[in-house]
Design a protein around this motif. Sequence first.
Motif, PDB file in Angstrom:
ATOM      1  N   TRP B 400      -7.425  -2.309  39.170  1.00 60.61           N
ATOM      2  CA  TRP B 400      -6.118  -2.523  39.785  1.00 60.61           C
ATOM      3  C   TRP B 400      -5.149  -2.556  38.635  1.00 60.61           C
ATOM      4  CZ3 TRP B 400      -3.800  -2.240  44.476  1.00 60.61           C
ATOM      5  CH2 TRP B 400      -2.587  -2.632  44.412  1.00 60.61           C
ATOM      6  N   ARG B 401      -5.410  -3.161  37.372  1.00 60.81           N
ATOM      7  CA  ARG B 401      -4.180  -3.348  36.408  1.00 60.81           C
ATOM      8  C   ARG B 401      -4.441  -2.000  35.567  1.00 60.81           C
ATOM      9  NH1 ARG B 401      -2.905  -8.940  36.016  1.00 60.81           N
ATOM     10  NH2 ARG B 401      -4.303 -10.140  37.449  1.00 60.81           N
ATOM     11  N   LEU B 421       6.493   4.832  41.756  1.00 61.83           N
ATOM     12  CA  LEU B 421       5.824   3.412  41.595  1.00 61.83           C
ATOM     13  C   LEU B 421       5.401   3.156  43.126  1.00 61.83           C
ATOM     14  CD1 LEU B 421       8.200   1.173  39.498  1.00 61.83           C
ATOM     15  CD2 LEU B 421       5.933   1.866  38.981  1.00 61.83           C
ATOM     16  N   LYS B 422       5.965   3.382  44.037  1.00 58.59           N
ATOM     17  CA  LYS B 422       5.445   3.135  45.414  1.00 58.59           C
ATOM     18  C   LYS B 422       4.332   4.012  45.663  1.00 58.59           C
ATOM     19  CE  LYS B 422       9.021   2.384  48.359  1.00 58.59           C
ATOM     20  NZ  LYS B 422       9.597   2.812  49.680  1.00 58.59           N
ATOM     21  N   ARG B 425       1.230   3.045  43.662  1.00 58.58           N
ATOM     22  CA  ARG B 425       0.720   1.637  44.267  1.00 58.58           C
ATOM     23  C   ARG B 425      -0.245   2.082  45.615  1.00 58.58           C
ATOM     24  NH1 ARG B 425       4.908  -1.660  45.472  1.00 58.58           N
ATOM     25  NH2 ARG B 425       4.800  -1.241  47.746  1.00 58.58           N
ATOM     26  N   THR B 426       0.313   2.890  46.099  1.00 60.10           N
ATOM     27  CA  THR B 426      -0.400   3.243  47.495  1.00 60.10           C
ATOM     28  C   THR B 426      -1.724   3.853  47.181  1.00 60.10           C
ATOM     29  OG1 THR B 426       1.814   3.786  48.393  1.00 60.10           O
ATOM     30  CG2 THR B 426      -0.165   4.395  49.748  1.00 60.10           C
ATOM     31  N   LYS B 428      -3.557   3.639  44.363  1.00 61.47           N
ATOM     32  CA  LYS B 428      -4.118   2.766  43.722  1.00 61.47           C
ATOM     33  C   LYS B 428      -4.799   1.583  44.684  1.00 61.47           C
ATOM     34  CE  LYS B 428      -2.024   0.052  40.866  1.00 61.47           C
ATOM     35  NZ  LYS B 428      -1.332  -0.629  39.686  1.00 61.47           N
ATOM     36  N   SER B 429      -4.108   1.385  45.901  1.00 60.44           N
ATOM     37  CA  SER B 429      -4.819   0.364  46.681  1.00 60.44           C
ATOM     38  C   SER B 429      -5.940   1.080  47.557  1.00 60.44           C
ATOM     39  CB  SER B 429      -3.547   0.032  47.932  1.00 60.44           C
ATOM     40  OG  SER B 429      -2.520  -0.454  47.258  1.00 60.44           O
ATOM     41  N   ALA B 478       2.301   3.483  52.291  1.00 63.53           N
ATOM     42  CA  ALA B 478       2.640   2.350  51.535  1.00 63.53           C
ATOM     43  C   ALA B 478       2.591   1.250  52.118  1.00 63.53           C
ATOM     44  CB  ALA B 478       3.703   2.391  50.587  1.00 63.53           C
ATOM     45  N   ASP B 482      -0.672  -1.288  52.211  1.00 66.05           N
ATOM     46  CA  ASP B 482      -0.689  -2.745  51.382  1.00 66.05           C
ATOM     47  C   ASP B 482      -1.038  -3.668  52.573  1.00 66.05           C
ATOM     48  OD1 ASP B 482       2.302  -1.789  49.713  1.00 66.05           O
ATOM     49  OD2 ASP B 482       0.360  -1.958  49.113  1.00 66.05           O
ATOM     50  N   ASP B 691       2.638  -6.885  48.753  1.00 64.69           N
ATOM     51  CA  ASP B 691       1.379  -6.173  48.431  1.00 64.69           C
ATOM     52  C   ASP B 691       0.680  -6.635  47.343  1.00 64.69           C
ATOM     53  OD1 ASP B 691       2.718  -5.277  45.679  1.00 64.69           O
ATOM     54  OD2 ASP B 691       3.978  -4.375  47.028  1.00 64.69           O
ATOM     55  N   ASP B 693       0.601  -6.150  43.988  1.00 67.67           N
ATOM     56  CA  ASP B 693       1.245  -6.397  42.693  1.00 67.67           C
ATOM     57  C   ASP B 693       2.279  -7.800  42.946  1.00 67.67           C
ATOM     58  OD1 ASP B 693       1.817  -2.977  42.154  1.00 67.67           O
ATOM     59  OD2 ASP B 693       0.534  -4.199  41.277  1.00 67.67           O
TER      60      ASP B 693
END
Lengths: 73, 848
Positions: B400-401, B421-422, B425-426, B428-429, B478, B482, B691, B693
């Motif tokens: 994740w990081r 960024l969104k 994150r999506t 990555k999730s 997202a 999330d 989410d 983060d």
Amino acid sequence: MDPEAARTARESLDLAFQMSIILDTGLDRHTLSVLIALCDLGLNPEALAAVVKELRTEPSSSPPVLPPPSSFP
Amino acid sequence: MEEDDQQKLMDLVKELVVRLLCQKGPNSVPQDPGSPQFHASLRYALRILSSHLAPSAAADADAIAESIKRHLSNHGKSSHALAFADLYTKFASKTGPGSVNNKFGVLHLLKIISEDRISAWNEVNSPSLLPNLECLDAEVGDRWRVSHERDNGVSLVSKDAESFRKVAFKEYADLAKEESEVSEELLVRDVLYACQGIDGKYVKFGTIVDGYILPDMVRVPRATRTIVRKLCELGWLFRKVKGYISESMDRFPAEDVGTVGQALCAALQDELSEYYKLLAILEAQSMNRIPLVSESANSGNYLTLRRLSVWLAEPLVKMRLMAVLVDKCHVLRGGAMAGTIHLMAQHGDPLIHEFMKRLLTRVCSPLFEMVRSWVLEGELEDIFAEFFILGQQVKAESLWREGYRLHTGMLPSFISNSLALKILRTGKSINFLRVCCEDRGWAEAAMEAASAAGTTTRRGSLGYGEKESLESLVDVAAKRIDRHLLNVMYNRYKFKEHCLAIKRYLLLGQGDFVQYLMDIIWPELSEPANTIGSFKLAGLLESAIRSSNAQYDEQDVLNRLRVKMMPHSAGDRGWDVFSLEYDPRVPLDTIFTESVMAKYLRIFNFLWKLRRVEHALIGAWKTMKPNCITSQAFLKLQQDVKMQLLSTLRRCQVLWNEMNHFVTNLQDYIMFEVLEVSWLNFSLEMEAAKDLDDLLMAHEKYLSSILEKSLLGERSQSLHKSLFILFDLILRFRSHADRLYEGILELQTRTGESSLASKDKNKLQRHKNDGTLENGSWTTEGRKGLTHRASEFLRNMKQDLDSIAKEYTSLLEGFLSQLPVQQHIDLKFLMFRLDFTEFYSRLSLKKT
């Protein structure tokens, strides 16, 4: 011809003569009248024009040998 | 009738011939009808007349009149045209007997005769035209005037100026033609070739000059040279664009050019094919002459250089755009290229804007495709490193990081940072769910997201310019992902429960358990570190759990709780190496990473120490409560010793009180104002987290606030040290107090024994059984010796206690003076608690 017709004919001839002046054909009144009469009788105007051209620009050259003219309607 | 007509015809023809022959010239001899020349002419005339049987033009008098009028007006004789129109109208209106029936024939006749005359005149006149314009004026003018004079009867005014201009134009055209070696036609063709990048016969590509030029050897007027040069700029631009395309195509196999670059090449090639179409049309035009409206105009080629420049104006603009584009994008790739093109598309001119937009739609389609597959499936198919998200291989817990990050260089300018960024994150999730949580539910979430956003999960549904649809897709995806992730975290992996468990065990929240543990583990930990076995400790932990409320906790949670022995050096006691630890597994270790657990460990150590000190003080209190032993001793002793004992005891009590006050308040502060409050904030934020983060940040905040407030942060280093010194001092006090009371008890037993020797031996027995004494040497001594001993002992104790007290006071003062300096507002509450009667501040005021 009745005087009416005669007048019409004269006026027509005048008009035609003026038109021919504008167009610079070099025809005089009498020749023009002959030509108009021939046109009216149904002769081909292009043929008449050709005749005019040929006979005008033929400065005393010997006339070509021609076949006897065929009869035409 | 026909005979009449025939006769009339012959007569008329004869008449005509006579007339015409008379007209031939002033030199002509008036012919008589009998001459052979006349007959020859007549025969000729008849031959001509018989050969033309039908007129070639349509028998429409009006059309002929129109044609004559146009002809007249085209030649500048507009007044004549008007007059003619007038005459014709009158002529045509004459009907009835005596008028001309075959008007068409008459007009046609007149027209042809006039044309013949004009052509005859032109033939006569043309050889006499000389390059010298000055003589021309007079001569031509004379001729014109003469010709007009020849008109019989009517004299027309000739317009000299008009005719001059006509002649002058003609002259110039001839001049220009003579000056140029190469005809314009050929030049046009060459220019068209140059526009396609091919060298023509005259126009070649000069490498030194870097452009298409006419070599100087070719004799062309300067104006033509300039215009050819200007048009050939198009050829130069074309070469540049084509060069880029072919270069890119060459680099395809080397995988040097990315998908975006390939898309750009394809788009450019489409534009070029449009351009080729235009060039083909122009070439066709240059080959064939397009017939003009005016029949007798003597025109050259339709496609002149000037006409060509008009036609090529728009392609020139487009080609310039493409060349600039090629220049800028030469070294770029991927998202950076798309961003540059987007910046260029911000243009006010609608033509350029449209063009760029078309190009961009094609260019951005691979990018959008990548975004779509990333957002909906978590797939990163990026062979050419063009996408703005980079992935790297890491272990599961740092997925994740560190697994994915943004590459801002490749971020196109039409995707804002927050959107990027969104997107990150999506995806990555989804990957996180797939890898760490082993969850399959994200696929449904993705489908739902796609259908909710109105697009499909297939390819090619997004495009440039549809920024709203991209944003909405990313938004919806997202949100759903999330939510799904958080659901999985909370429900399947019970994040909240584990967090709470950590708080209860590592942060000593479960009071009864901690108390019990402390009780049973106290004697163990006093041993040196290397003699302690971890198995024993584990056993003690188990028993502590079982005997407190902790036993009702979930098995999974209890399994993760373990004893940890830190690496010890010589001289360490068990207290220094003991700690508890909690084992988070995947995927929770994303949140509870190594560093996070280390922080928890620090807090645990601090809290444990605090507990230990508290426990020590409570133990001291146990011995210090008023009990029979002390009161008995009190009674039995002599006066001065009694006073000593009293004062010592009193000192002890007072000191104990102070220390207890300090420790209790510190403990309360930590418990209530630090731990509980932070936990409450954290729970609220956990509820509000949208989410992972957010969750991570909330947890970080929670931990760091705890650290700050419990003086473990960096700014409180000195304070922390002094606090630990205080703790050590308190522990020393405890041991002294223990010793004191032991001594008193010993004293008591001895005195009690000596005085009660004959008395109640049972009491003694009882007392004896209570304490852990050895009543060896003392009982043999007399009472005086006992008193002396006692007073000495007490004196020593008093001294020790005094010194401890002094040290303690000074340390505490130091501690308290440093407290207000701290930045954190909650430490002021600690200050308030410790000093709410302002006892210490008054003390310090008095001193200064």
